[in-house]
Design an enzyme around this catalytic site. Structure first.
Site, short mmCIF file in Angstrom:
data_model
loop_
_atom_site.label_atom_id
_atom_site.label_comp_id
_atom_site.label_asym_id
_atom_site.label_seq_id
_atom_site.Cartn_x
_atom_site.Cartn_y
_atom_site.Cartn_z
N ALA A 1 0.82 -1.21 0.00
CA ALA A 1 0.00 0.00 0.00
C ALA A 1 0.86 1.27 0.00
O ALA A 1 2.08 1.23 0.12
CB ALA A 1 -0.93 -0.01 1.20
N HIS A 2 0.16 2.40 -0.11
CA HIS A 2 0.81 3.71 -0.26
C HIS A 2 1.76 4.02 0.89
O HIS A 2 1.50 3.73 2.04
CB HIS A 2 -0.24 4.81 -0.39
CG HIS A 2 -1.13 4.94 0.82
ND1 HIS A 2 -0.81 5.73 1.89
CD2 HIS A 2 -2.32 4.37 1.11
CE1 HIS A 2 -1.77 5.65 2.80
NE2 HIS A 2 -2.69 4.82 2.34
N ASN A 3 2.88 4.61 0.52
CA ASN A 3 3.90 5.10 1.45
C ASN A 3 4.61 4.00 2.24
O ASN A 3 5.33 4.28 3.19
CB ASN A 3 3.32 6.13 2.43
CG ASN A 3 2.97 7.43 1.75
OD1 ASN A 3 1.82 7.64 1.36
ND2 ASN A 3 3.96 8.30 1.58
#
Length: 330
Positions: free
Chosen positions: A243-245
């Site tokens: 997922a993001h980051n």
């Protein structure tokens, strides 16, 4: 068909040849299925007993095991049979699909894109504005590379993969079929009136290091801001979600169906077992292992092995499972 003598293979492995065989070797196979023209592998004691009934003319064996050759059947003793197997599989590896032309006429390539030397671009590929492909990049049919993405030398991208805008990919990477790089991260918040959801823009990108391999149908989402980062040498199995980051250090392994929620950090050499899930904003420090099917809800110390749901020290969890079984018997 490729064919080798036992001497050819022993020269490749630099092992110790015990016994001999005049049979030509046409490929590797597991012990139970091997024919007389096959070489097989024995890497642990539980497989030693299968050697007697195997039809294989040769076996690569860990040098710590007690295994004997027989008539016209040879052994190659090595320190690590699994690593030796990798060399033999490479020896017999068939050639990849052939490109009749280096750049297929149906490929759509923006005039501003920079294509390195010796690149191969298959049918119906799309390469967007200001994309840069290094030397020797291979894009199989139906790959999409969107604007301002950079791909390093000798990276291979298989069919159906989409790499979104502004991503940075290192050298010698392999992306298997239908990988998604740089799709929007999953970011929503309830609206002020409580009657809907507000999408949070995801304006970052994905940065992937060198020698990274990502399995089929896996997803690496772009960051909300800054970058989602996959470190050098990471190996990602099929059907994995990052997922993001999230940030992965060097040489991490994630097995199939595992997933990282947003802003997870993995140190170097972390191993995530199949179907394990990692809570957002969690840090798993270098050398730690997460057992298959586990759910990690807090930070994991360096070198530690955790197991279960919620995940905890593997030895403690195994003790709990034993205690539960005893209670059930009572």
């Amino acid at each position: 068909m490729k064919s080798y003598t036992i001497a050819d293979i022993n020269n490749l492995l630099n092992g110790t040849l015990v016994g001999n065989t005049c049979q030509s070797i046409d490929g590797p196979e597991q012990l139970e299925n091997a024919k007389i023209n096959h070489i097989t592998f024995i890497s642990s004691n539980k497989y030693v007993k299968l050697w007697a009934n195997s039809k294989a003319c040769a076996a690569v064996v860990n040098d710590t095991l007690t295994v004997e050759p027989s008539k016209n059947r040879a052994l190659i003793k090595v320190k690590n049979a699994d690593l030796a197997m990798a060399k033999i599989l490479e020896l017999f590896n068939p050639n990849p699909p052939v490109f009749d032309t280096e750049i297929h006429p149906t490929a759509v390539i923006h005039k501003s894109a920079i294509i390195g030397i010796d690149c191969k671009i298959g049918a119906n590929c799309y390469i967007g504005k200001d994309v840069i492909l290094g030397n020797g990049v291979t894009l199989y049919p139906n790959v999409c590379i969107f604007d301002e993405t950079i791909i390093g030398d000798h990276t291979v991208v298989w069919s159906g993969t989409v790499i979104r805008e502004r991503c940075i990919i290192g050298t010698h990477c392999i992306f298997h079929t239908n990988v998604s790089i740089g799709a929007d991260g999953f970011g929503y918040r309830p609206s002020d009136d409580g009657r809907g959801l507000v999408k949070i823009p995801q304006i970052g990108n994905v940065i992937i290091g060198h020698y990274v391999e990502i399995g089929a149908n896996s997803c690496v989402d772009r960051a909300k801001f800054s970058s989602t980062i996959i470190g050098d040498g990471c190996k990602i199995d099929n059907l994995v979600q990052i997922a993001h980051n999230s940030i992965l250090g060097r040489s991490c392994i994630m097995a199939g169906h595992s997933g990282l929620a947003g802003s997870v950090t993995l140190g170097d050499g972390v191993i995530i077992g199949g179907s394990a899930s990692i809570k957002d904003h969690t840090t798993i420090h270098s050398g730690a292992t997460v057992g298959a099917g586990s759910g990690v809800v807090g930070d994991v110390a360096a070198g530690k092995t955790v197991l279960g749901y919620p995940a905890q020290d593997a030895r403690e969890m195994l003790k709990q499972w034993v205690a539960m079984r005893r209670l059930m018997k009572i």
